[in-house]
Design a protein around this motif. Sequence first.
Motif, short mmCIF file in Angstrom:
data_model
loop_
_atom_site.label_atom_id
_atom_site.label_comp_id
_atom_site.label_asym_id
_atom_site.label_seq_id
_atom_site.Cartn_x
_atom_site.Cartn_y
_atom_site.Cartn_z
N ALA B 29 0.82 -1.22 0.00
CA ALA B 29 0.00 0.00 0.00
C ALA B 29 0.85 1.27 0.00
CB ALA B 29 -0.93 0.01 1.21
N SER B 30 2.15 1.13 0.21
CA SER B 30 3.03 2.30 0.19
C SER B 30 3.12 2.85 -1.22
CB SER B 30 4.42 1.93 0.71
OG SER B 30 4.39 1.67 2.08
N ASN B 31 3.08 4.17 -1.32
CA ASN B 31 3.07 4.82 -2.63
C ASN B 31 4.07 5.96 -2.76
OD1 ASN B 31 0.86 3.51 -4.15
ND2 ASN B 31 -0.37 4.22 -2.42
N TYR B 32 4.76 6.26 -1.67
CA TYR B 32 5.66 7.41 -1.68
C TYR B 32 6.99 7.00 -1.08
CZ TYR B 32 7.57 12.01 -0.56
OH TYR B 32 8.38 13.11 -0.46
N PHE B 33 8.09 7.28 -1.81
CA PHE B 33 9.40 6.77 -1.41
C PHE B 33 10.44 7.89 -1.50
CE2 PHE B 33 7.68 2.57 -1.44
CZ PHE B 33 6.72 2.59 -2.44
N VAL B 87 25.15 10.26 5.83
CA VAL B 87 24.30 9.08 6.00
C VAL B 87 23.03 9.29 5.17
CG1 VAL B 87 23.04 7.62 7.61
CG2 VAL B 87 25.19 8.68 8.32
N TYR B 88 22.68 8.30 4.40
CA TYR B 88 21.51 8.36 3.54
C TYR B 88 20.44 7.39 4.04
CZ TYR B 88 24.35 11.05 0.32
OH TYR B 88 25.15 12.03 -0.25
N PHE B 89 19.22 7.86 4.08
CA PHE B 89 18.09 7.04 4.51
C PHE B 89 17.04 6.97 3.41
CE2 PHE B 89 19.00 6.36 8.95
CZ PHE B 89 19.76 7.45 9.33
N CYS B 90 16.53 5.76 3.18
CA CYS B 90 15.35 5.63 2.35
C CYS B 90 14.15 5.55 3.30
CB CYS B 90 15.42 4.38 1.47
SG CYS B 90 15.46 2.82 2.39
N ALA B 91 12.98 5.79 2.77
CA ALA B 91 11.77 5.73 3.58
C ALA B 91 10.59 5.39 2.69
CB ALA B 91 11.53 7.06 4.30
N ALA B 92 9.50 4.99 3.33
CA ALA B 92 8.28 4.65 2.60
C ALA B 92 7.08 5.14 3.40
CB ALA B 92 8.18 3.14 2.37
N MET B 94 2.44 5.91 2.85
CA MET B 94 1.26 5.77 2.02
C MET B 94 1.18 6.89 1.00
SD MET B 94 -0.71 3.17 3.03
CE MET B 94 -2.43 3.63 2.89
N ALA B 95 1.59 8.08 1.41
CA ALA B 95 1.51 9.24 0.53
C ALA B 95 2.45 10.32 1.06
CB ALA B 95 0.08 9.78 0.48
N ALA B 96 2.80 11.23 0.19
CA ALA B 96 3.63 12.36 0.62
C ALA B 96 2.93 13.09 1.75
CB ALA B 96 3.86 13.30 -0.56
N GLY B 97 3.70 13.39 2.80
CA GLY B 97 3.12 14.10 3.93
C GLY B 97 2.63 13.19 5.04
N ASN B 98 2.58 11.88 4.77
CA ASN B 98 2.18 10.92 5.79
C ASN B 98 3.38 10.50 6.63
OD1 ASN B 98 -0.27 11.09 4.51
ND2 ASN B 98 -0.66 8.89 4.62
N LYS B 99 3.11 9.73 7.67
CA LYS B 99 4.21 9.25 8.51
C LYS B 99 5.12 8.35 7.69
CE LYS B 99 1.64 5.30 10.40
NZ LYS B 99 1.16 4.65 11.66
N LEU B 100 6.41 8.40 8.03
CA LEU B 100 7.42 7.68 7.28
C LEU B 100 7.97 6.50 8.08
CD1 LEU B 100 9.40 10.77 5.95
CD2 LEU B 100 8.07 9.21 4.55
N THR B 101 8.26 5.42 7.38
CA THR B 101 9.03 4.31 7.92
C THR B 101 10.39 4.36 7.24
OG1 THR B 101 7.06 2.96 8.27
CG2 THR B 101 9.19 1.83 8.25
N PHE B 102 11.43 4.47 8.03
CA PHE B 102 12.78 4.64 7.50
C PHE B 102 13.53 3.32 7.40
CE2 PHE B 102 13.60 9.19 7.20
CZ PHE B 102 12.52 9.73 7.89
N GLY B 103 14.42 3.26 6.44
CA GLY B 103 15.39 2.17 6.39
C GLY B 103 16.47 2.43 7.44
#
Lengths: 116, 112
Positions: B29-33, B87-92, B94-103
């Motif tokens: 369901a994630s759409n923003y990275f 340090v670089y982090f990816c994240a995911a 549901m949409a831009a502006g929503n809460k992020l889950t980071f790598g």
Amino acid sequence: GAVVSQHPSWVICKSGTSVKIECRSLDFQATTMFWYRQFPKQSLMLMATSNEGSKATYEQGVEKDKFLINHASLTLSTLTVTSAHPEDSSFYICSARHRVKNTEAFFGQGTRLTVV
Amino acid sequence: GENVEQHPSTLSVQEGDSAVIKCTYSDSASNYFPWYKQELGKGPQLIIDIRSNVGEKKDQRIAVTLNKTAKHFSLHITETQPEDSAVYFCAASMAAGNKLTFGGGTRVLVKP
């Protein structure tokens, strides 16, 4: 534009005391702000989502009575760490979502908390 | 909930070479990275992002690719410079502006 400012940038407090961290959106209104915590050499972990005028939503494992969040206006959210202990020492970072624009949330510069 | 894995955890490259960081996510369901760069003692800085309706995006020396079927996305930095060290982090989310889950983050060192 889209500047988010945290205050203070760093703070040292004694164990058992409380400390308040402010997150302000300087040039836009934010209905939602997010609070993250980052331990040294680790990733950012979401603590809670703060919505203007309502209670914050806490992530699993985050004590809501210890980390008090208040989002009293469209430009300000505060995080209060109550009865701080050394294990609460961390980098606290907020981000703010623009009230209208469908863009990414904008991050503050972070607050380094050291509990001694 | 969402889980984001990031590799490698450290990456050392010679100035001028390319750097590639890879992330996988679990929630379809994630759409923003987004990708963030974080320097010591500072908040994360957005460097590029991609939405699920796009397979690739480029901004000067930085590019991101997304494979929604495989649930993975990658950051490519070409012609690396010492100031790319961070340090670089990816994240995911549901949409831009929503809460992020980071790598977990990748510490990149560009050697002159």
